[in-house]
Motif scaffolding. Structure first.
Motif, short mmCIF file in Angstrom:
data_model
loop_
_atom_site.label_atom_id
_atom_site.label_comp_id
_atom_site.label_asym_id
_atom_site.label_seq_id
_atom_site.Cartn_x
_atom_site.Cartn_y
_atom_site.Cartn_z
N ASP A 107 0.84 -1.19 0.00
CA ASP A 107 0.00 0.00 0.00
C ASP A 107 0.88 1.24 0.00
O ASP A 107 1.26 1.76 1.06
CB ASP A 107 -0.92 0.01 1.23
CG ASP A 107 -1.81 1.26 1.27
OD1 ASP A 107 -1.81 2.02 0.28
OD2 ASP A 107 -2.49 1.46 2.30
N PRO A 108 1.22 1.74 -1.19
CA PRO A 108 2.12 2.90 -1.27
C PRO A 108 1.51 4.19 -0.74
O PRO A 108 2.22 5.19 -0.60
CB PRO A 108 2.41 3.02 -2.77
CG PRO A 108 1.27 2.33 -3.45
CD PRO A 108 0.85 1.23 -2.52
N THR A 109 0.21 4.18 -0.42
CA THR A 109 -0.39 5.38 0.15
C THR A 109 -0.26 5.41 1.67
O THR A 109 -0.63 6.42 2.30
CB THR A 109 -1.88 5.50 -0.22
OG1 THR A 109 -2.62 4.44 0.39
CG2 THR A 109 -2.06 5.45 -1.74
N HIS A 110 0.24 4.33 2.27
CA HIS A 110 0.50 4.35 3.71
C HIS A 110 1.85 5.01 3.95
O HIS A 110 2.89 4.54 3.48
CB HIS A 110 0.52 2.93 4.28
CG HIS A 110 0.92 2.92 5.74
ND1 HIS A 110 0.03 3.23 6.75
CD2 HIS A 110 2.11 2.68 6.35
CE1 HIS A 110 0.65 3.17 7.91
NE2 HIS A 110 1.91 2.84 7.70
N LEU A 111 1.84 6.10 4.69
CA LEU A 111 3.04 6.90 4.94
C LEU A 111 3.30 6.94 6.44
O LEU A 111 2.52 7.52 7.19
CB LEU A 111 2.88 8.30 4.37
CG LEU A 111 2.51 8.36 2.88
CD1 LEU A 111 2.22 9.79 2.45
CD2 LEU A 111 3.61 7.75 2.02
N GLU A 112 4.38 6.35 6.87
CA GLU A 112 4.66 6.20 8.29
C GLU A 112 5.26 7.46 8.91
O GLU A 112 4.93 7.81 10.04
CB GLU A 112 5.61 5.01 8.50
CG GLU A 112 5.76 4.57 9.93
CD GLU A 112 4.55 3.83 10.47
OE1 GLU A 112 4.45 3.72 11.71
OE2 GLU A 112 3.70 3.37 9.67
N ALA A 157 -3.61 19.52 11.26
CA ALA A 157 -4.29 19.40 12.56
C ALA A 157 -4.92 18.02 12.74
O ALA A 157 -5.04 17.53 13.87
CB ALA A 157 -5.36 20.48 12.68
N GLY A 158 -5.32 17.37 11.65
CA GLY A 158 -5.96 16.07 11.72
C GLY A 158 -5.02 14.89 11.61
O GLY A 158 -5.47 13.75 11.55
N ASP A 159 -3.71 15.15 11.57
CA ASP A 159 -2.74 14.08 11.42
C ASP A 159 -2.64 13.24 12.70
O ASP A 159 -3.08 13.67 13.78
CB ASP A 159 -1.36 14.68 11.09
CG ASP A 159 -0.35 13.63 10.70
OD1 ASP A 159 -0.51 13.05 9.60
OD2 ASP A 159 0.59 13.37 11.47
N TRP A 160 -2.06 12.02 12.60
CA TRP A 160 -1.83 11.19 13.78
C TRP A 160 -1.05 11.97 14.83
O TRP A 160 -1.30 11.85 16.02
CB TRP A 160 -1.00 9.94 13.42
CG TRP A 160 -1.51 9.14 12.28
CD1 TRP A 160 -2.78 9.13 11.77
CD2 TRP A 160 -0.76 8.21 11.49
NE1 TRP A 160 -2.85 8.25 10.73
CE2 TRP A 160 -1.64 7.67 10.52
CE3 TRP A 160 0.57 7.77 11.52
CZ2 TRP A 160 -1.23 6.73 9.60
CZ3 TRP A 160 0.98 6.84 10.59
CH2 TRP A 160 0.09 6.31 9.64
#
Length: 285
Positions: free
Chosen positions: A47-52, A241-244
């Protein structure tokens, strides 16, 4: 090349240091790339849209917002690592034309072999110095230039000057954007100087980052978004603001104050960014 394995970890000497590819124990198919112990990239092969990494999510948010969703872009990536953002752009904006410049040829081959990216004739990876790539690129040929270049966990000096920034501005289309990862800590000398330097040629800008980093309380990553037209500050603010790990956006008068008093960096006096504090990454090993 002195390669060794411990479980699935891959360790090799590359041109710029010791590279490690470490499987993510919490996410199957995901890997972290470290260079000399410093985390450089995280990729999810399924899943290349998952950005850690949070700063990568902020770069991706800017990429999402600077053009209508799904619209192909022409993107020049200065610094390749494990190609996290190029993979993301290919997935979210099919048909995009991307060129990746990575100075470490051995690293490119390691990533190509262990973490191969999907075959795409529009995605080209070249072993080249970032400044040299800019010099050889024609005017107004890219929608976006993304800079995420580190040597020994520091941004090289020749990628911090106004002459460099002018080359970036030259290869961007009139409505194009420069996105840069700035790593810095108290008193944010490097980040403040980079904002002043880049804005001297690309005046419309904002800075996205963790509040503690922006206030100069700890070392971390800041994302600079700069161009010739007004950046999407309200949308970036909502995304941050909505990020983890919620972040802030600094723009307008606040950005003027952030960079206030900083001198424009020129080739003749350019230095690399400040190194991270000793032991910062030791817990991630």
């Amino acid at each position: 090349m002195g390669r060794k394995r411990a479980a699935d970890r891959v360790v090799e000497q590359v041109d710029t240091g010791q590279a490690e590819l470490v499987p993510d124990p919490d996410r199957a198919g995901s890997w972290t790339l470290l260079l000399d112990g410093a985390p450089q990239s995280h990729v999810d092969l399924t899943d290349p849209t998952h950005l850690e990494f949070e700063y990568v999510r902020r770069l991706a948010a800017a990429l999402d917002l600077i053009a209508p969703a799904g619209e192909p872009l022409r993107v020049l990536h200065l610094g390749g690592g494990a190609l996290t953002l190029p993979r993301y752009v290919s997935a979210t904006r099919p048909g995009s034309t991307q060129r990746v410049s990575e100075v470490d040829g051995a690293l490119v081959e390691l990533v190509r072999r262990v973490l191969p990216w999907p075959s795409d004739t529009r995605l080209r990876v070249r072993v080249e110095d970032a400044r040299a790539v800019l010099t050889s690129t024609r005017d107004a040929s890219y929608d976006v230039v993304v800079a995420d270049v580190f040597a020994g966990a520091r941004t090289p000096a020749h990628l911090t000057s106004v002459e460099y920034a002018a080359e970036v501005a030259r290869v961007l289309r009139p409505s194009g954007w420069y996105l840069a990862n700035l790593a810095d800590g108290p008193p944010l000398r490097h980040a403040r100087a980079q904002v002043a330097t880049v804005r001297s040629v690309l005046p419309q800008a904002c800075l996205v980052g963790d509040a503690a980093v922006l206030r100069g309380r700890r070392y971390g990553n800041l994302v600079l978004v700069a161009g010739r037209v007004t950046p999407p500050v309200p949308e970036l603010t909502r995304r941050a603001a909505g990020d983890w790990f919620p972040g802030r956006v600094v723009a307008g008068d606040d950005l003027d104050r952030f960079a206030g008093g900083s001198q424009i960096v020129r080739d003749a006096d350019a230095t690399g960014s400040d190194p991270p504090p000793p032991g910062l990454f030791s817990v991630r090993r």
